[in-house]
Motif scaffolding. Structure first.
Motif, PDB file in Angstrom:
ATOM      1  N   GLU A   1     134.567 107.969  46.629  1.00  0.00           N
ATOM      2  CA  GLU A   1     134.167 106.887  45.731  1.00  0.00           C
ATOM      3  C   GLU A   1     133.241 105.969  46.528  1.00  0.00           C
ATOM      4  N   ASN A   2     132.050 105.767  46.037  1.00  0.00           N
ATOM      5  CA  ASN A   2     131.073 104.897  46.711  1.00  0.00           C
ATOM      6  C   ASN A   2     130.915 105.267  48.191  1.00  0.00           C
ATOM      7  N   GLY A   3     130.840 106.546  48.472  1.00  0.00           N
ATOM      8  CA  GLY A   3     130.598 106.983  49.848  1.00  0.00           C
ATOM      9  C   GLY A   3     131.819 106.992  50.750  1.00  0.00           C
ATOM     10  N   ARG A   4     132.966 106.539  50.235  1.00  0.00           N
ATOM     11  CA  ARG A   4     134.182 106.514  51.051  1.00  0.00           C
ATOM     12  C   ARG A   4     135.136 107.609  50.593  1.00  0.00           C
ATOM     13  N   SER A   5     135.734 108.277  51.568  1.00  0.00           N
ATOM     14  CA  SER A   5     136.681 109.336  51.239  1.00  0.00           C
ATOM     15  C   SER A   5     138.054 108.747  50.983  1.00  0.00           C
ATOM     16  N   CYS A   6     138.827 109.452  50.193  1.00  0.00           N
ATOM     17  CA  CYS A   6     140.193 109.034  49.915  1.00  0.00           C
ATOM     18  C   CYS A   6     141.135 110.224  50.133  1.00  0.00           C
ATOM     19  N   PHE A   7     142.131 110.020  50.975  1.00  0.00           N
ATOM     20  CA  PHE A   7     143.140 111.034  51.264  1.00  0.00           C
ATOM     21  C   PHE A   7     144.515 110.483  50.875  1.00  0.00           C
ATOM     22  N   ALA A   8     145.488 111.376  50.790  1.00  0.00           N
ATOM     23  CA  ALA A   8     146.867 110.938  50.556  1.00  0.00           C
ATOM     24  C   ALA A   8     147.772 111.526  51.622  1.00  0.00           C
ATOM     25  N   HIS A   9     148.695 110.714  52.101  1.00  0.00           N
ATOM     26  CA  HIS A   9     149.706 111.131  53.075  1.00  0.00           C
ATOM     27  C   HIS A   9     151.078 111.155  52.417  1.00  0.00           C
ATOM     28  N   GLN A  10     151.830 112.185  52.733  1.00  0.00           N
ATOM     29  CA  GLN A  10     153.248 112.201  52.387  1.00  0.00           C
ATOM     30  C   GLN A  10     154.027 111.889  53.669  1.00  0.00           C
ATOM     31  N   LEU A  11     155.004 110.981  53.585  1.00  0.00           N
ATOM     32  CA  LEU A  11     155.847 110.689  54.743  1.00  0.00           C
ATOM     33  C   LEU A  11     157.217 111.344  54.571  1.00  0.00           C
ATOM     34  N   ALA A  12     157.867 111.611  55.705  1.00  0.00           N
ATOM     35  CA  ALA A  12     159.193 112.229  55.655  1.00  0.00           C
ATOM     36  C   ALA A  12     160.149 111.325  54.860  1.00  0.00           C
ATOM     37  N   ALA A  13     160.993 111.943  54.042  1.00  0.00           N
ATOM     38  CA  ALA A  13     161.875 111.213  53.125  1.00  0.00           C
ATOM     39  C   ALA A  13     162.792 110.232  53.857  1.00  0.00           C
ATOM     40  N   ASP A  14     163.190 110.574  55.092  1.00  0.00           N
ATOM     41  CA  ASP A  14     164.165 109.711  55.782  1.00  0.00           C
ATOM     42  C   ASP A  14     163.550 108.398  56.283  1.00  0.00           C
ATOM     43  N   LEU A  15     162.223 108.258  56.150  1.00  0.00           N
ATOM     44  CA  LEU A  15     161.601 106.972  56.516  1.00  0.00           C
ATOM     45  C   LEU A  15     161.761 105.930  55.412  1.00  0.00           C
ATOM     46  N   PHE A  16     162.157 106.370  54.239  1.00  0.00           N
ATOM     47  CA  PHE A  16     162.172 105.484  53.073  1.00  0.00           C
ATOM     48  C   PHE A  16     162.921 104.165  53.308  1.00  0.00           C
ATOM     49  N   PRO A  17     164.172 104.195  53.795  1.00  0.00           N
ATOM     50  CA  PRO A  17     164.914 102.927  53.939  1.00  0.00           C
ATOM     51  C   PRO A  17     164.234 101.927  54.880  1.00  0.00           C
ATOM     52  N   SER A  18     163.713 102.407  56.002  1.00  0.00           N
ATOM     53  CA  SER A  18     163.103 101.461  56.951  1.00  0.00           C
ATOM     54  C   SER A  18     161.791 100.891  56.396  1.00  0.00           C
ATOM     55  N   LEU A  19     161.039 101.720  55.670  1.00  0.00           N
ATOM     56  CA  LEU A  19     159.810 101.213  55.053  1.00  0.00           C
ATOM     57  C   LEU A  19     160.148 100.189  53.969  1.00  0.00           C
TER      58      LEU A  19
END
Lengths: 314, 314
Positions: free
Chosen positions: A88-106
C-alpha cells in the motif's frame, strides 16, 4: 445495449466489515524470495501481529495502532508463521503469528491491547481497508495453524509462497488456503421476510438464515436447500446481492434475497431455536432497535444487517 | 416495490453442466445411522461408482447407465469410500469409490465404459440432474481420497456423517468437504471484451479470465485483482451473472461481467500465453465456430461460454 452495472456501485456499504481491502496483494512477487527478503526488511514495512487468532494492537494511552515496525514486532516474540499480505503506497505489509503461550503476558502489558477480531469490526476501530487486512491475516494464519500436516499422507507440511501455500515435506503435495462459501439470505414473500434465531444467538436476536454451500451445488441451489432444511419453506428464484469475507475462520458470505413460495414454517430444531415471518415495518423497527417485542438484529458490520436493510428499503 | 427477481429464472441454462441437481440431499438424515443402513440396503437404491475420479458406466451395447444396484456395485469391487448423495422419487442415491488399482480391469470389461467427468458433461451423456450427481460424487470422493489424514495433527481421520465429514481418530478435530470459490469473468468495455488463453488451452481457444478467490476477498475484489494480475487491466464495477459447480476437483465457478476502465493489456506470462480484446461480432463468430482467425470457445457445458453468449446478446 444492456447496462450490466445499473444500481451496482464499485464499493459495497461503507459500514460493512472486512470489505474494501486496500492492499495490492502483489501476488506475482510471492515466489520471489529475493524480493520478499528486501520487502520484509525495508524500513517502512508494516507488520500485523496476531496471537491466538487475536490482533495485538499498540496502545499509547490514547490511540490504537494495528501495525508494528519489524523490530517492534520481533520484540513481541518470535513469529511461528509469516505471511506477505501486500503493498500500500509503496510499503509492504506482512503478518506475524505468535506462539499461543505468549498470550497471557502480552495481554498483561499496558502498551498493548488484545482485541478480538469481531469486536474490532463491530466497533469499527479501524477503517475498512485495515479491518480487511486484519481479517485476511487472521484467516491465513489460522489456516496455517490448523494445517501443519499434509492431509494426503499425514507428514509435516511447510509454508511456502510467502505464506500462500503449504507443501508436504515428504510427498510434495501442495495445499492452498481454504475459503468456505456460505450462503446467507432473506426469503421474502410480498411484505414479509423469514428470519430465524440459532440457539447460541444473544437474547432477542433474529437474523437471515445461512449455511455452508456444499460440493456440487450452485449458489442458488444452496440457498434453496438451506431454507428448506432449516425452515421447511420452498424457494423459487434467488438473487445475489453482496458478498462479505468472514474471517471466522475463513468464510465467504454470499448474501442473497430468495423468493419464498410457501408460508408454513417447520423449524429444524438441530439448527434453529425459532424461525418466523416479519413484516417490513417490523424489520425497520428491528434495525432501529425499537421493535416492540424486543427483537434485535446483527450489527451493521455484518452482511445480514444490510440484506435486512435492503428489504426494508425495497 | 423492487422486483428482486426481474430477468432471473429459477433454473440456469439448460445446457450448462453440473447445475440443476435433482437430488434432495436429505442432510438431516446423514447422522442417522439406522436410517442410513435401511436406505443403503433398500431394493430401489441407486449407486454411482467411481474409480480414479472416473465414473464407471454400465453399457449394454446400446445404452449407457450411470447407476448400479447395490449388489451390482459390490460385484465391481469393495468400496473404499461410501457417500450418501440424497433422494429422488423415494429412492436413495449413494456413491462408491473403488480402489485405484481396479481401474485397468474395469476398463477392459465389455459391459462397462469408463468415461471421464469432463467428457460426460461435454457430450451431455446424461441429463443435468444426473451429471450434477456424478459431479458431486466426484468432488466428495476425491476430497476423501486426498484427506485421509488430519491436517491439524497428522494422524488418520475417518469418514462420518454419511461421507459429509471426516473426524480425526486421535485429536477429534472435524474436517468438512472443501469447495473452492473461483471467479470467472469477462471484462467489457463498450463493444469489446477481454479474453485470454492459458498455455495449456487447445489450439485457438480463448476464454474468460479466471482465478481462485483468496481469503479476505469479496467476489468483486477477486475479479478486479485477477484481471489486473493477468492482463494489467483496471476494473470498476462487477456484476454477478451465474454460478457453476466445477468438480475438478471441487470448485464453485462464480461467473461475472466486469467493467474495464483501461485498454492497454500487459499479460502475465506465468498465467497466460495471450490476452486480447474481441469485438461483439468476433465473439458471436467464435461461439458459432466461424471466426476468421480460427479462434474457438469453451464448450456449452462451461460457464465461460454462457458469459460470452450474454455479452453477444446484450
Amino acid at each position: 445495449m444492456t447496462d450490466w452495472f445499473d444500481a451496482l456501485s464499485l464499493r459495497g456499504p461503507a459500514d460493512l466489515g472486512f470489505i474494501n481491502g486496500g492492499l495490492d496483494r502483489t501476488a506475482l512477487r510471492r515466489d520471489d524470495l529475493a524480493w520478499q527478503h528486501i520487502a520484509y526488511n525495508a524500513p517502512g514495512t508494516q507488520i500485523l501481529v496476531l496471537c491466538q487468532d487475536t490482533p495485538i494492537l499498540k496502545w499509547d494511552g490514547s490511540k490504537l495502532s494495528s501495525t508494528f515496525k519489524l523490530s517492534e514486532a520481533q520484540a513481541l516474540g518470535a513469529a511461528t508463521d509469516i505471511v506477505f499480505l501486500g503493498m500500500e503506497n509503496g510499503r509492504s505489509c506482512f503478518a506475524h503469528q505468535l506462539a499461543a503461550d505468549l498470550f497471557p503476558s502480552l495481554k498483561a502489558r499496558p502498551d498493548l491491547k488484545l482485541i478480538d477480531m469481531r469486536s474490532i469490526a463491530m466497533q469499527a476501530l479501524f477503517d475498512q481497508s485495515r479491518t480487511s487486512a486484519l481479517g485476511t491475516a487472521k484467516s491465513l494464519l489460522s489456516w496455517h495453524a490448523r494445517h501443519r500436516f499434509c492431509s494426503a499422507c499425514g507428514q509435516a507440511s511447510a509454508a511456502t509462497s510467502a505464506g500462500w501455500k503449504r507443501r508436504c515435506t515428504v510427498c510434495g503435495v501442495e495445499h492452498f488456503p481454504r475459503t468456505d462459501p456460505v450462503v446467507i439470505m432473506l426469503a421474502v414473500r410480498g411484505d414479509v421476510c423469514l428470519m430465524g434465531r440459532a440457539p447460541q444467538f444473544p437474547e432477542g436476536r433474529y437474523s437471515c438464515l445461512a449455511g455452508f454451500l456444499e460440493p456440487g451445488e450452485t449458489i442458488e441451489e444452496a440457498v434453496r436447500r438451506e431454507i428448506h432444511e432449516e425452515a421447511g419453506i420452498k424457494v423459487g428464484r434467488v438473487r445475489y446481492m453482496q458478498a462479505q469475507p468472514w474471517p471466522f475462520p475463513s468464510s465467504l458470505m454470499i448474501g442473497c434475497i430468495a423468493e419464498a413460495l410457501t408460508s408454513d414454517i417447520t423449524v429444524d430444531p438441530a439448527e434453529l431455536a425459532d424461525a418466523r415471518w416479519f413484516t417490513r415495518a417490523e424489520v425497520a423497527a428491528i434495525l432501529e432497535n425499537t421493535h416492540a417485542g424486543g427483537v434485535n438484529s446483527p450489527p451493521r458490520m455484518a452482511i445480514a444487517n444490510h440484506i435486512m436493510d435492503l428489504f426494508v428499503r425495497a
